[in-house]
Motif scaffolding. Structure first.
Motif, PDB file in Angstrom:
ATOM      1  N   ILE A 198      34.615  72.694  54.774  1.00 30.51           N
ATOM      2  CA  ILE A 198      33.566  71.680  54.669  1.00 30.51           C
ATOM      3  C   ILE A 198      33.924  70.668  53.588  1.00 30.51           C
ATOM      4  O   ILE A 198      33.777  69.461  53.765  1.00 30.51           O
ATOM      5  CB  ILE A 198      32.214  72.342  54.356  1.00 30.51           C
ATOM      6  N   LEU A 199      34.443  71.166  52.460  1.00 27.83           N
ATOM      7  CA  LEU A 199      34.783  70.249  51.375  1.00 27.83           C
ATOM      8  C   LEU A 199      35.941  69.342  51.775  1.00 27.83           C
ATOM      9  O   LEU A 199      35.980  68.178  51.416  1.00 27.83           O
ATOM     10  CB  LEU A 199      35.119  71.028  50.098  1.00 27.83           C
ATOM     11  N   PHE A 200      36.884  69.902  52.551  1.00 30.55           N
ATOM     12  CA  PHE A 200      38.018  69.091  52.998  1.00 30.55           C
ATOM     13  C   PHE A 200      37.566  67.971  53.917  1.00 30.55           C
ATOM     14  O   PHE A 200      38.075  66.859  53.879  1.00 30.55           O
ATOM     15  CB  PHE A 200      39.045  69.952  53.747  1.00 30.55           C
ATOM     16  N   SER A 201      36.596  68.285  54.778  1.00 32.13           N
ATOM     17  CA  SER A 201      36.162  67.264  55.729  1.00 32.13           C
ATOM     18  C   SER A 201      35.084  66.372  55.135  1.00 32.13           C
ATOM     19  O   SER A 201      34.542  65.501  55.804  1.00 32.13           O
ATOM     20  CB  SER A 201      35.669  67.911  57.020  1.00 32.13           C
ATOM     21  N   TYR A 202      34.794  66.586  53.850  1.00 27.73           N
ATOM     22  CA  TYR A 202      33.709  65.841  53.209  1.00 27.73           C
ATOM     23  C   TYR A 202      33.867  64.323  53.300  1.00 27.73           C
ATOM     24  O   TYR A 202      32.893  63.631  53.599  1.00 27.73           O
ATOM     25  CB  TYR A 202      33.563  66.298  51.761  1.00 27.73           C
ATOM     26  N   PRO A 203      35.090  63.779  53.064  1.00 28.05           N
ATOM     27  CA  PRO A 203      35.230  62.327  53.187  1.00 28.05           C
ATOM     28  C   PRO A 203      34.817  61.810  54.562  1.00 28.05           C
ATOM     29  O   PRO A 203      34.135  60.786  54.666  1.00 28.05           O
ATOM     30  CB  PRO A 203      36.718  62.083  52.948  1.00 28.05           C
ATOM     31  N   PHE A 204      35.193  62.564  55.618  1.00 26.70           N
ATOM     32  CA  PHE A 204      34.806  62.151  56.978  1.00 26.70           C
ATOM     33  C   PHE A 204      33.305  62.316  57.155  1.00 26.70           C
ATOM     34  O   PHE A 204      32.621  61.441  57.677  1.00 26.70           O
ATOM     35  CB  PHE A 204      35.507  62.996  58.039  1.00 26.70           C
ATOM     36  N   LEU A 205      32.836  63.477  56.715  1.00 27.95           N
ATOM     37  CA  LEU A 205      31.406  63.759  56.831  1.00 27.95           C
ATOM     38  C   LEU A 205      30.626  62.616  56.224  1.00 27.95           C
ATOM     39  O   LEU A 205      29.725  62.064  56.826  1.00 27.95           O
ATOM     40  CB  LEU A 205      31.056  65.027  56.049  1.00 27.95           C
ATOM     41  N   GLN A 206      31.028  62.261  54.999  1.00 28.35           N
ATOM     42  CA  GLN A 206      30.345  61.229  54.245  1.00 28.35           C
ATOM     43  C   GLN A 206      30.224  59.950  55.055  1.00 28.35           C
ATOM     44  O   GLN A 206      29.157  59.381  55.197  1.00 28.35           O
ATOM     45  CB  GLN A 206      31.157  61.025  52.984  1.00 28.35           C
ATOM     46  N   ARG A 207      31.367  59.510  55.619  1.00 31.36           N
ATOM     47  CA  ARG A 207      31.374  58.247  56.336  1.00 31.36           C
ATOM     48  C   ARG A 207      30.417  58.303  57.534  1.00 31.36           C
ATOM     49  O   ARG A 207      29.593  57.427  57.731  1.00 31.36           O
ATOM     50  CB  ARG A 207      32.794  57.961  56.817  1.00 31.36           C
ATOM     51  N   TYR A 208      30.558  59.392  58.298  1.00 37.53           N
ATOM     52  CA  TYR A 208      29.782  59.448  59.535  1.00 37.53           C
ATOM     53  C   TYR A 208      28.327  59.827  59.326  1.00 37.53           C
ATOM     54  O   TYR A 208      27.467  59.428  60.083  1.00 37.53           O
ATOM     55  CB  TYR A 208      30.445  60.404  60.525  1.00 37.53           C
ATOM     56  N   PHE A 209      28.062  60.624  58.306  1.00 39.13           N
ATOM     57  CA  PHE A 209      26.672  61.017  58.091  1.00 39.13           C
ATOM     58  C   PHE A 209      25.832  59.803  57.723  1.00 39.13           C
ATOM     59  O   PHE A 209      24.705  59.659  58.173  1.00 39.13           O
ATOM     60  CB  PHE A 209      26.551  62.085  57.004  1.00 39.13           C
ATOM     61  N   ILE A 210      26.402  58.931  56.906  1.00 42.23           N
ATOM     62  CA  ILE A 210      25.638  57.742  56.542  1.00 42.23           C
ATOM     63  C   ILE A 210      25.411  56.883  57.781  1.00 42.23           C
ATOM     64  O   ILE A 210      24.320  56.385  58.029  1.00 42.23           O
ATOM     65  CB  ILE A 210      26.344  56.970  55.416  1.00 42.23           C
ATOM     66  N   LYS A 211      26.456  56.776  58.618  1.00 41.69           N
ATOM     67  CA  LYS A 211      26.299  56.057  59.888  1.00 41.69           C
ATOM     68  C   LYS A 211      25.189  56.703  60.722  1.00 41.69           C
ATOM     69  O   LYS A 211      24.390  56.025  61.333  1.00 41.69           O
ATOM     70  CB  LYS A 211      27.606  56.102  60.672  1.00 41.69           C
ATOM     71  N   GLY A 212      25.186  58.038  60.719  1.00 41.65           N
ATOM     72  CA  GLY A 212      24.200  58.769  61.510  1.00 41.65           C
ATOM     73  C   GLY A 212      22.795  58.475  61.045  1.00 41.65           C
ATOM     74  O   GLY A 212      21.881  58.293  61.849  1.00 41.65           O
TER      75      GLY A 212
END
Lengths: 317, 291
Positions: B269-283
């Protein structure tokens, strides 16, 4: 001219009646796409709704739900005379209200403060850091909380000891348990909710602030006149969503952190139903408890949604 | 006058930056502490439990947990549930949302009501458990995939996004003779990549962190997921029950190993955090668009 209109209405009415079948035949694939989703909701949402009839039966594992004997409101009578039930009801609502009262305003303040930060790198880093905890599961957070509050090695007790206090076993203490639940919930969710408000603020035209500044408006005025009105509708929707969900405390957080010593103050509907139903195998009675909760939750949600519409918002759903 | 205002602004900034920095530390410190402990030796941990940097760095905790067969099987199960569950959820959500967007099928309103009603009322824990039991899903990984296959919230996000795709695009494909399925897979899905990436991450995080269903439906240890393993290791209530001799709990699973397990299970989860961050805000933005 009018007769043409009448004819049109007539034919479209007719078309609609015989058109449904025809529409299905012509667009078979569209309807086929829908089937798995509809079956999913039928099995995992509507079958359990039928399953609540268990709350009015004397459920017998071997004869099954259909052939079990009806007992009317017996389980509810037992429920309303049970002391534990009222404790659970009280805990569920109290914990939700505490969370609402203490945790709801924090992200609003945080979003306003972050919005005032001009250094973009500082803003981005703080934003990134504060909503990191949202991605951790409750098991992990419970591990961290237990670590922090550990009577022997936890940060809090180490500080207490250095100030000459006796260490406190926080998680086994009735007077601290609810505070721990509220605070750990705050830790996990404040950043996430802040980002929701910040997303609402990205739509604000920076020129608004510019012209306010030229007019001599200070920071405080800019916040009350521009920032707050811009996130007003987001605040209302999130608030009503919270109020609508007041019966739901979430199983995982409580379950991970509680223990028999704090059942009195920490046991909520989710954990109580789980223990009654799956540990003690009192399926019918625990279904009655669950049904009671679902009905109250339903009323709260519909009420909140109606209120949202009254406020001129589009409603939660 | 001007000077006074500037000094007021400065004071505001100082207070603001201080408050935000403290909050940042509060959010980050516990995670860093766990990280540091996991790479330290046990004696170093006992001496400096509050450390920020690892002391007497060693990897014994990780060696021990990664040679534990239960951790490996739990890891495999979690990866399976996350990948298969997320793909399944994505497909199901899009398939259901597409015909209902722009009311392409008759009775769309009724079907929407049928779906959204489940957000307001549900049968509860026990009746759902009974359904899963009746379907013979207990103690299978499918019990962690099927009952939670679709999130109504994600469904609404996707449907709202599909409503914003201009009619003309689908119309022109139809004129070219493409059927609904082809339009969906070759036109609509590629156009919906941002929203699909967002809900894919929503689903993936939910699947990875799933505990309640695992705890209810899975009893065989070989079918365990990471959250179940983690609970056994981490929330060792012995530490809560035993104030006088707290090290008693540590002898079973030393804190260093507990922390290593937390890190190992959270790392993806921490590794994918940068991606998560980008898409979660979009979401969030997409979710906000509907309002």
């Amino acid at each position: 001219m009018s007769s043409v209109a009448v004819k049109n209405v007539k034919s479209s009415g007719l078309k609609k009646q015989k058109g449904v079948l025809e529409h299905i035949m012509l667009n078979k694939s569209l309807y086929i796409l829908l089937v798995p989703g509809l079956i999913y909701y039928l099995i995992f949402y509507y079958f359990p709704m039928y399953g609540v009839t268990m709350a009015f039966k004397d459920f017998d594992m071997f004869s099954g739900l259909f052939s079990s004997e009806w007992v009317g409101l017996l389980h509810f009578k037992n429920l309303f005379t049970s002391e534990t039930f009222f404790k659970v009801f009280r805990n569920s609502i109290l914990i939700s209200i505490y969370k609402l009262f203490f945790n709801f305003p924090v992200p609003i303040v945080l979003a306003i403060l972050l919005n005032e930060v001009k250094n973009i790198y500082f803003k981005k880093s703080i934003q990134t850091i504060v909503y990191l905890p949202y991605f951790l599961s409750w098991v992990v957070i419970a591990g961290i909380v237990i670590n922090l509050l550990s009577p022997s090695t936890g940060v809090v007790n180490t500080l207490l000891k250095s100030m000459g206090h006796e260490p406190i076993n926080f998680l086994a203490n009735k007077s601290y348990f609810r505070s721990i639940i509220v605070l750990s919930d705050l830790w996990r969710t404040m950043g996430w909710n802040t980002v929701i408000y910040l997303a609402a603020l990205t739509g604000v035209d920076p020129e608004l602030y510019e012209s306010a500044r030229i007019d001599g408006a200070g920071r405080f005025h800019q916040i009350t006149r521009i920032t707050l009105p811009c996130i007003r509708s987001t605040i209302i929707v999130l608030l009503l969503l919270k109020v609508g969900n007041i019966m739901n405390n979430g199983f995982e957080q409580i379950f991970m952190l509680y223990n028999p010593m704090v059942y009195e103050v920490g046991d909520v509907f989710e954990t109580y139903v789980y223990r009654l139903g799956l540990v003690e195998a009192r399926y019918d009675f625990s279904t009655a408890v669950g049904l009671f909760k679902s009905v109250i939750a339903f009323i709260m949600l519909v009420g909140a949604n109606t209120l949202a519409r009254k406020f001129g918002e589009r409603g939660i759903f | 006058m001007k000077i006074r205002k500037n000094s007021y602004e400065k004071a505001f900034d100082i207070v603001n930056y201080t408050i935000l920095s403290i909050l940042g530390i509060i959010c980050l410190y516990p995670i860093i502490n766990v990280f540091a402990i996991s790479f330290s030796s046990y004696p170093a941990y006992v001496r400096h439990p509050l450390m920020i940097f690892p002391r007497e760095i060693e990897l014994t905790s990780y060696e021990r947990i990664f040679t534990n067969p239960l951790l490996i099987s739990s890891y495999k199960n979690t990866v399976f549930v996350t990948i298969v569950g997320t793909l399944n959820s994505l497909l199901l959500t899009v398939m259901t949302a597409y015909p209902l967007a722009k009311s392409k099928v008759r009775g769309s309103r009724g079907i929407m009501l049928y779906i959204i009603f489940t957000m307001f009322f549900n049968g509860g824990i026990i009746p759902t458990y009974m359904v899963v039991k009746t379907l013979n899903l207990l103690d299978t990984l499918w019990a962690l995939i099927l009952p939670t296959a679709m999130s109504t919230y994600n469904f609404i996000i996707v449907r709202n996004f599909l409503e914003t795709i201009p009619d003309s695009i689908e119309e022109s494909a139809k004129i070219d003779g493409a059927g609904h399925i082809r339009i969906l897979f070759e036109l609509v899905i590629p156009l919906s990549k941002p929203v699909l990436a967002t809900i894919a991450l929503f689903y993936a995080v939910a699947n990875w962190n799933r505990f309640f269903e695992s705890y209810m439906y899975i009893t065989q240890r070989s079918k365990w997921t990471l959250t179940l393993l983690l609970r056994e290791i981490v929330s060792d209530n012995a530490d809560i029950m035993n104030v006088t001799d707290p090290t008693a709990a540590d002898t079973v699973f030393p804190k260093t190993m507990q922390c290593a397990t937390i890190v190992a299970t959270t790392l993806p989860i921490l590794f994918s955090y940068p991606f998560l961050q980008r898409y979660f805000i979009k979401g969030i933005m997409l979710g906000a668009v509907k309002g």
